[in-house]
Design a protein around this motif. Structure first.
Motif, PDB file in Angstrom:
ATOM      1  N   LEU A  33       0.144   4.407  -8.576  1.00  0.00           N
ATOM      2  CA  LEU A  33      -1.058   3.726  -8.099  1.00  0.00           C
ATOM      3  C   LEU A  33      -1.973   4.707  -7.378  1.00  0.00           C
ATOM      4  O   LEU A  33      -1.565   5.356  -6.408  1.00  0.00           O
ATOM      5  CB  LEU A  33      -0.680   2.582  -7.157  1.00  0.00           C
ATOM      6  N   GLU A  34      -3.218   4.830  -7.854  1.00  0.00           N
ATOM      7  CA  GLU A  34      -4.179   5.804  -7.325  1.00  0.00           C
ATOM      8  C   GLU A  34      -5.176   5.090  -6.403  1.00  0.00           C
ATOM      9  O   GLU A  34      -5.874   4.183  -6.832  1.00  0.00           O
ATOM     10  CB  GLU A  34      -4.934   6.457  -8.484  1.00  0.00           C
ATOM     11  N   TRP A  70       5.817   1.030 -14.544  1.00  0.00           N
ATOM     12  CA  TRP A  70       5.358   0.988 -15.932  1.00  0.00           C
ATOM     13  C   TRP A  70       4.093   1.839 -16.061  1.00  0.00           C
ATOM     14  O   TRP A  70       2.977   1.333 -16.148  1.00  0.00           O
ATOM     15  CB  TRP A  70       5.081  -0.450 -16.356  1.00  0.00           C
ATOM     16  N   THR A  71       4.275   3.128 -16.108  1.00  0.00           N
ATOM     17  CA  THR A  71       3.142   4.054 -16.060  1.00  0.00           C
ATOM     18  C   THR A  71       2.213   3.886 -17.254  1.00  0.00           C
ATOM     19  O   THR A  71       0.980   3.921 -17.110  1.00  0.00           O
ATOM     20  CB  THR A  71       3.648   5.501 -15.982  1.00  0.00           C
ATOM     21  N   HIS A  72       2.778   3.708 -18.455  1.00  0.00           N
ATOM     22  CA  HIS A  72       1.930   3.572 -19.647  1.00  0.00           C
ATOM     23  C   HIS A  72       1.051   2.320 -19.546  1.00  0.00           C
ATOM     24  O   HIS A  72      -0.154   2.372 -19.835  1.00  0.00           O
ATOM     25  CB  HIS A  72       2.791   3.509 -20.903  1.00  0.00           C
ATOM     26  N   HIS A  96       0.820  -1.216   0.000  1.00  0.00           N
ATOM     27  CA  HIS A  96       0.000   0.000   0.000  1.00  0.00           C
ATOM     28  C   HIS A  96       0.853   1.265   0.000  1.00  0.00           C
ATOM     29  O   HIS A  96       0.324   2.360  -0.254  1.00  0.00           O
ATOM     30  CB  HIS A  96      -0.953  -0.007   1.197  1.00  0.00           C
ATOM     31  N   GLU A  97       2.162   1.128   0.275  1.00  0.00           N
ATOM     32  CA  GLU A  97       3.061   2.278   0.138  1.00  0.00           C
ATOM     33  C   GLU A  97       3.103   2.781  -1.304  1.00  0.00           C
ATOM     34  O   GLU A  97       3.475   3.932  -1.567  1.00  0.00           O
ATOM     35  CB  GLU A  97       4.471   1.911   0.599  1.00  0.00           C
ATOM     36  N   LEU A  98       2.704   1.912  -2.247  1.00  0.00           N
ATOM     37  CA  LEU A  98       2.678   2.320  -3.656  1.00  0.00           C
ATOM     38  C   LEU A  98       1.709   3.476  -3.896  1.00  0.00           C
ATOM     39  O   LEU A  98       1.875   4.240  -4.840  1.00  0.00           O
ATOM     40  CB  LEU A  98       2.303   1.131  -4.547  1.00  0.00           C
ATOM     41  N   TYR A 112       2.091  -3.172 -12.175  1.00  0.00           N
ATOM     42  CA  TYR A 112       2.627  -2.145 -13.083  1.00  0.00           C
ATOM     43  C   TYR A 112       3.118  -0.931 -12.291  1.00  0.00           C
ATOM     44  O   TYR A 112       4.155  -0.334 -12.626  1.00  0.00           O
ATOM     45  CB  TYR A 112       1.563  -1.715 -14.082  1.00  0.00           C
ATOM     46  N   ALA A 113       2.396  -0.559 -11.248  1.00  0.00           N
ATOM     47  CA  ALA A 113       2.827   0.558 -10.410  1.00  0.00           C
ATOM     48  C   ALA A 113       4.142   0.226  -9.715  1.00  0.00           C
ATOM     49  O   ALA A 113       5.053   1.060  -9.646  1.00  0.00           O
ATOM     50  CB  ALA A 113       1.745   0.904  -9.392  1.00  0.00           C
TER      51      ALA A 113
END
Length: 312
Positions: free
Chosen positions: A183-184, A296-298, A175-177, A291-292
């Motif tokens: 990560l939203e 890998w934002t895209h 959850h630190e992401l 991905y977060a």
């Protein structure tokens, strides 16, 4: 949450296999690496094998027992799955020796060859999902070394898999992401609530699920599937594997191909649309988190768009 793939050379692999057998392996060559292992092909006594190396961990023996159980279950049920022959630990590395499957992963095939393989791809995955389960086992979620699922119900597994308290797992402190990556939290929670709603349709169905059934884990000779590898095995709704492989052949509706296949074999999938949405939310939410983690934002933004467009 750390990338744990060891960096090994051919010489490293040759020396480790020599220590294991007391005699040299032949034709040792790298065939790939991932986030958790480095893989080499080799020959011994005229037979072909692969060996995957990972970083030695306290739970290695339990994981080997689990992977051996899964391989035996699938092979006994007629699935085209990779046999497991042995394991060992050497210093800071563990290794598992498996059957060599000829061909290339589906991901490496040209699109026109992927289309040729598609009918057999549907058959091979369906055969795997429909293997008879040991009637003495129970539970959902990841298959433990006992052959049981780790959770009592599918809903219990979903809640455990995405809980913020993941002490001792790969996702510890994930959850630190929300603070350190793309990560939203609002998006994650929206999709999680959709998952909880649609997972009710997946809840009653208990089958073998590969759970990593993507195009990098299916091997083909260009006309048919020659083998399936590296299951992150669990019990649940087999539609999860359909959702995972859905984008493997550009220009083809793979979920529809599965739906029609099951109708042709007189085993239609009830509530397919709803079960597919639940499976897609489950795999998609895990992808968002991964991905977060990878930065890998895209890929994250693309997956987020696909998920938000699903039924709510």
């Amino acid at each position: 949450m750390a990338q744990t793939s060891p960096e090994l050379t051919v010489k490293d692999a040759e020396e480790l296999l020599l220590r294991h057998w007391g005699e040299p392996a032949e034709a040792v060559a790298p065939i790939g690496s991932g986030h958790f292992s480095s893989v080499f092909s080799f020959k011994k006594d005229g037979k072909s094998y692969v060996v995957g190396f990972g970083r030695a961990e306290p739970g290695d023996e339990a994981e080997y027992v689990r992977s051996k159980y899964v391989a035996n279950l699938l092979i006994a049920g007629g699935a085209r799955y990779q046999q497991v022959f042995g394991r060992g630990t050497d210093g800071k590395h563990n290794f598992v020796i498996r059957e060599y499957i000829p061909g290339n992963v589906i991901a490496d095939l040209p699109d026109e060859q992927k289309a040729i393989v598609l009918p057999d791809l549907v058959r091979a995955i369906s055969e795997m999902n429909q293997v008879p389960l040991d009637s003495s086992t129970s539970g959902f979620g990841f298959i433990t070394r006992t052959g049981n699922g780790e959770c009592r119900t599918w809903g219990d597994y979903i809640r455990k898999n995405f809980a913020e308290d993941q002490t001792g797992t790969f996702w510890e402190n994930w959850h630190e992401l929300f603070r350190t990556s793309c990560l939203e939290r609002d998006i994650f929670e929206e999709i999680y609530h959709r998952l909880l709603s649609y997972s009710a349709y997946n809840e009653p169905h208990r089958y073998f699920v590969h759970n990593d059934c993507h195009q990098w884990n299916i091997v083909s000779d260009g006309t048919k599937v020659t083998g399936i590898i590296d299951a992150n095995a669990m019990y649940g709704d087999f539609v999860v594997d359909i959702a995972t492989i859905a984008g493997a052949v550009p220009g083809h509706d793979i979920p529809e191909a599965f739906r029609l296949h099951y109708e042709r074999i007189s085993n239609p999938i009830p509530q397919f649309r709803e079960r597919y949405a639940g499976a897609r939310y489950y795999k998609g939410l895990d992808r968002l988190r991964f991905y977060a983690y990878q930065g890998w934002t895209h890929a994250y933004e693309e997956e987020r768009g696909w998920l938000l467009a699903l039924p709510s």
